[in-house]
Write a protein that holds these residues in place. Sequence first.
Motif, PDB file in Angstrom:
ATOM      1  N   LEU A  86     -44.063  -2.172  32.456  1.00 33.91           N
ATOM      2  CA  LEU A  86     -44.733  -2.103  33.750  1.00 33.91           C
ATOM      3  C   LEU A  86     -44.288  -0.830  34.448  1.00 33.91           C
ATOM      4  O   LEU A  86     -43.084  -0.563  34.569  1.00 33.91           O
ATOM      5  CB  LEU A  86     -44.401  -3.324  34.617  1.00 33.91           C
ATOM      6  CG  LEU A  86     -45.212  -3.432  35.913  1.00 33.91           C
ATOM      7  CD1 LEU A  86     -46.692  -3.656  35.615  1.00 33.91           C
ATOM      8  CD2 LEU A  86     -44.688  -4.557  36.798  1.00 33.91           C
ATOM      9  N   GLU A  87     -45.254  -0.019  34.877  1.00 36.30           N
ATOM     10  CA  GLU A  87     -44.959   1.249  35.549  1.00 36.30           C
ATOM     11  C   GLU A  87     -43.999   1.009  36.714  1.00 36.30           C
ATOM     12  O   GLU A  87     -44.324   0.272  37.663  1.00 36.30           O
ATOM     13  CB  GLU A  87     -46.245   1.881  36.062  1.00 36.30           C
ATOM     14  CG  GLU A  87     -46.081   3.233  36.715  1.00 36.30           C
ATOM     15  CD  GLU A  87     -45.948   4.370  35.704  1.00 36.30           C
ATOM     16  OE1 GLU A  87     -45.492   5.451  36.096  1.00 36.30           O
ATOM     17  OE2 GLU A  87     -46.311   4.171  34.527  1.00 36.30           O
ATOM     18  N   PRO A  88     -42.805   1.623  36.699  1.00 33.66           N
ATOM     19  CA  PRO A  88     -41.818   1.412  37.774  1.00 33.66           C
ATOM     20  C   PRO A  88     -42.138   2.289  38.982  1.00 33.66           C
ATOM     21  O   PRO A  88     -41.431   3.265  39.279  1.00 33.66           O
ATOM     22  CB  PRO A  88     -40.496   1.799  37.109  1.00 33.66           C
ATOM     23  CG  PRO A  88     -40.887   2.863  36.124  1.00 33.66           C
ATOM     24  CD  PRO A  88     -42.267   2.490  35.626  1.00 33.66           C
ATOM     25  N   ILE A  89     -43.179   1.956  39.698  1.00 30.02           N
ATOM     26  CA  ILE A  89     -43.751   2.827  40.725  1.00 30.02           C
ATOM     27  C   ILE A  89     -42.710   3.384  41.704  1.00 30.02           C
ATOM     28  O   ILE A  89     -42.687   4.592  41.970  1.00 30.02           O
ATOM     29  CB  ILE A  89     -44.878   2.096  41.477  1.00 30.02           C
ATOM     30  CG1 ILE A  89     -46.061   1.835  40.532  1.00 30.02           C
ATOM     31  CG2 ILE A  89     -45.339   2.902  42.690  1.00 30.02           C
ATOM     32  CD1 ILE A  89     -47.133   0.943  41.135  1.00 30.02           C
ATOM     33  N   PRO A  90     -41.830   2.567  42.276  1.00 28.45           N
ATOM     34  CA  PRO A  90     -40.925   3.115  43.303  1.00 28.45           C
ATOM     35  C   PRO A  90     -39.611   3.649  42.759  1.00 28.45           C
ATOM     36  O   PRO A  90     -38.674   3.872  43.528  1.00 28.45           O
ATOM     37  CB  PRO A  90     -40.673   1.895  44.192  1.00 28.45           C
ATOM     38  CG  PRO A  90     -40.701   0.742  43.242  1.00 28.45           C
ATOM     39  CD  PRO A  90     -41.712   1.100  42.166  1.00 28.45           C
ATOM     40  N   PHE A  91     -39.523   3.879  41.462  1.00 27.94           N
ATOM     41  CA  PHE A  91     -38.242   4.239  40.853  1.00 27.94           C
ATOM     42  C   PHE A  91     -37.618   5.473  41.507  1.00 27.94           C
ATOM     43  O   PHE A  91     -36.415   5.512  41.775  1.00 27.94           O
ATOM     44  CB  PHE A  91     -38.434   4.464  39.356  1.00 27.94           C
ATOM     45  CG  PHE A  91     -37.160   4.615  38.590  1.00 27.94           C
ATOM     46  CD1 PHE A  91     -36.121   3.724  38.777  1.00 27.94           C
ATOM     47  CD2 PHE A  91     -36.986   5.649  37.688  1.00 27.94           C
ATOM     48  CE1 PHE A  91     -34.932   3.851  38.073  1.00 27.94           C
ATOM     49  CE2 PHE A  91     -35.802   5.790  36.980  1.00 27.94           C
ATOM     50  CZ  PHE A  91     -34.777   4.891  37.173  1.00 27.94           C
ATOM     51  N   GLY A  92     -38.428   6.481  41.787  1.00 22.58           N
ATOM     52  CA  GLY A  92     -37.897   7.688  42.399  1.00 22.58           C
ATOM     53  C   GLY A  92     -37.645   7.559  43.883  1.00 22.58           C
ATOM     54  O   GLY A  92     -36.923   8.374  44.480  1.00 22.58           O
ATOM     55  N   SER A  93     -38.224   6.541  44.513  1.00 26.81           N
ATOM     56  CA  SER A  93     -38.081   6.379  45.959  1.00 26.81           C
ATOM     57  C   SER A  93     -36.777   5.694  46.341  1.00 26.81           C
ATOM     58  O   SER A  93     -36.279   5.864  47.461  1.00 26.81           O
ATOM     59  CB  SER A  93     -39.242   5.533  46.511  1.00 26.81           C
ATOM     60  OG  SER A  93     -40.480   5.990  46.033  1.00 26.81           O
TER      61      SER A  93
END
Length: 734
Positions: free
Chosen positions: A320-327
Amino acid sequence: MTEQAIDTAERPGALARATQGVLGAPIARVEGPLKVTGAATYAYEHAPRGTLYAAIVGAPVARGRVTGIDDAAARALPGVVAVIHDDPRIPAGEGNSRAMPSQGTDRIFHHGQPVAIVVAETQAAAREAATLVTVIAEASDGRFDMTGEPVQRDHKLGFLLAIDIGDVDAALAEAAVTFDATYETPVHFPAALEPHASTIWWDGEVLTVRSSNQVIGGARDTIARAMGLPPERVRVLAPYVGGGFGGKTGVGPEVVMAAIAAEKLRRPVKIALPRRDTAYLVHHRSATRQRVRIACDTDGRIAAFAHEGVAAQNDDSAFLEPIPFGSIPLYAGAARRFRTDLVRLDLPPTGAVRAPGEAIGTFAVECAMDELAERLGLDPVELRRRNEPERDPTSGKPFSTRRMLECYDEGARRFGWPARVPAPGSVREGDWLIGIGMAASLRGNFTVEASATVRLEADGRAAVECDMTDIGTGTYTILAQTVAEILGLSPGAVDVRIGDTNYPRSAGSGGSFGAGSAASAAALACEDVVAELARRMNAAPGDLSLHDGRVTADAREVPLAELVRGQPIVGHGRSKPGAQAKKTSQASHGAQFCEVAVNAITGEVRVRRMLGVFDVGRVLNRATAANQIVGGMVWGISYALGEAAVVDTRSGRFVNPDFGEYHVAVNADVPQIECHFVEEIDDAANQAGAKGVGELGISGAGAAVVNAIYNATGIRTREVPVTLDTLLAGLPAA
């Protein structure tokens, strides 16, 4: 063997004592002459005697079951050797590995799912025969559009757990200033130039696979499981790989199906996916819908930060795309919420495409920060500076190294960022509206277990061996530099042997962890060699100086070859994450600045210049590192202005699965791009002191372009790509 959990803050290691001065230098790629002369052969170019050619037959529907296969017409075609669809290993593999559906099932998870393989004497015959195979399927209604499908919040997919710290909702309700907006990104393909290709043959009892693959140790394990073989009976070779971008991190179904054919026919089998098939047999980046909410005071100090998204996956895959990983570690704020929810679709699997999470998550967050800065009347750089955390704002851990503020300052200085940003739409040159924009970049840093062997030969040359790959990233060169630096040699005196699972297992190329992990293993192997040299010099390793092929200790200088004494000295190194990886928050950082021109009549966007300043720990090679960063920045331009895979929501097929209509940036789209580094060796990261590079450049790049478009036109878009139709209605000429 030197084996340790990396913690160079406690043990500096050989690199800290090295004086050769070649590590970090922008030396040319050591394998460059082989590539430009065509002597470097790739997977599909390898041609054992008697090679057959294969093509995949895919499912004709996106959801349902296979009820029959008629292959009579294909078998009758001249040159066809076999049509294989009755082996229980077809479809073959595991749902977690690239685009391979579950093994031994007749269920269809997506259009184009492989159900048979055709093998022929020529590539043309194989592909023609594949079109003659009739797959009879029982179709079911499919789910092809995220809009309208149920969103699952309580799921177990992905590696990134939901984070909820403090009371975000209360902070938003009480804040003097709040921001709440939704952003959307489309499907992206990992469109590497070299096709996904393999040549497979049996060498006695060993299945040998020459493949275009990023992580060959994992590939060997996957192939062995699928084929029912012990791993030692599988050998994977990938000395040269023409790009991967995440799409070649796993093993695709075509590899295992071709291996089955090679096993049955006892002849070598070669397969390369046509570009249009790649869309279905290689995973893609999910489309996303992202909501960013920020609460702050009138000075812009953030009290609450929430980044919540929705991504898609099919029923047979676990990524699952880890959308907030960089945030998560990017900005301050006591109350924090980060999560990615799931929508199930009947499309090919989504998977890790370059900078999963950060590439598209930074688009939403960095555009949101610009929108908030405008609302507050603050310079975009200043808003980010005011919310630069002293420690990781989510975990509370200290940063290993973090020079984000220097990236902002140096980037602004080099770019010529004005003291006051011009009002949107206020700068014009004839028919062109001019705008500037910026964004922060962040990519999490990892060290992955890796091993290497270093041999100091009788003639004073050295060789390093590991199963690492070079996908255009410069692996050959940085390994040569690492060994040369420690052993006091020129890089030309180091032979690099990689891309073979017979060598020690490394991290492979992916996740931006390959260079740091493999270089650390090589450095540790060199320590074994240095320790033996020290013993022969009757000195402590720390008292040795190795430079220009000579060893010095206690005022004695001896040629390196003389100390070897006719027999190679062999060192083994194994690196893995250590205590500092758990005690510190580690990431690479950067700041990107962009200037665009938008035609006030047509809406055409031209990126006129782009500049980035980055903190990546030790720079192992300034040329190859800059090459990786600039490549990522180009991709940011590409997804900001062109890249989008379009799904036909009636059938589950991609409308544009080739380079004719899936628009990637080309030379005419790309200006001169500048990449600069603020260098600080990160001793907590790994033995090499290097942090991830490859995926950092794409993070924030698209946002910088979109923010510049807003500054040029006054038109705020919350979707990418920004195409003519999204701008035309709001342009002055309209």
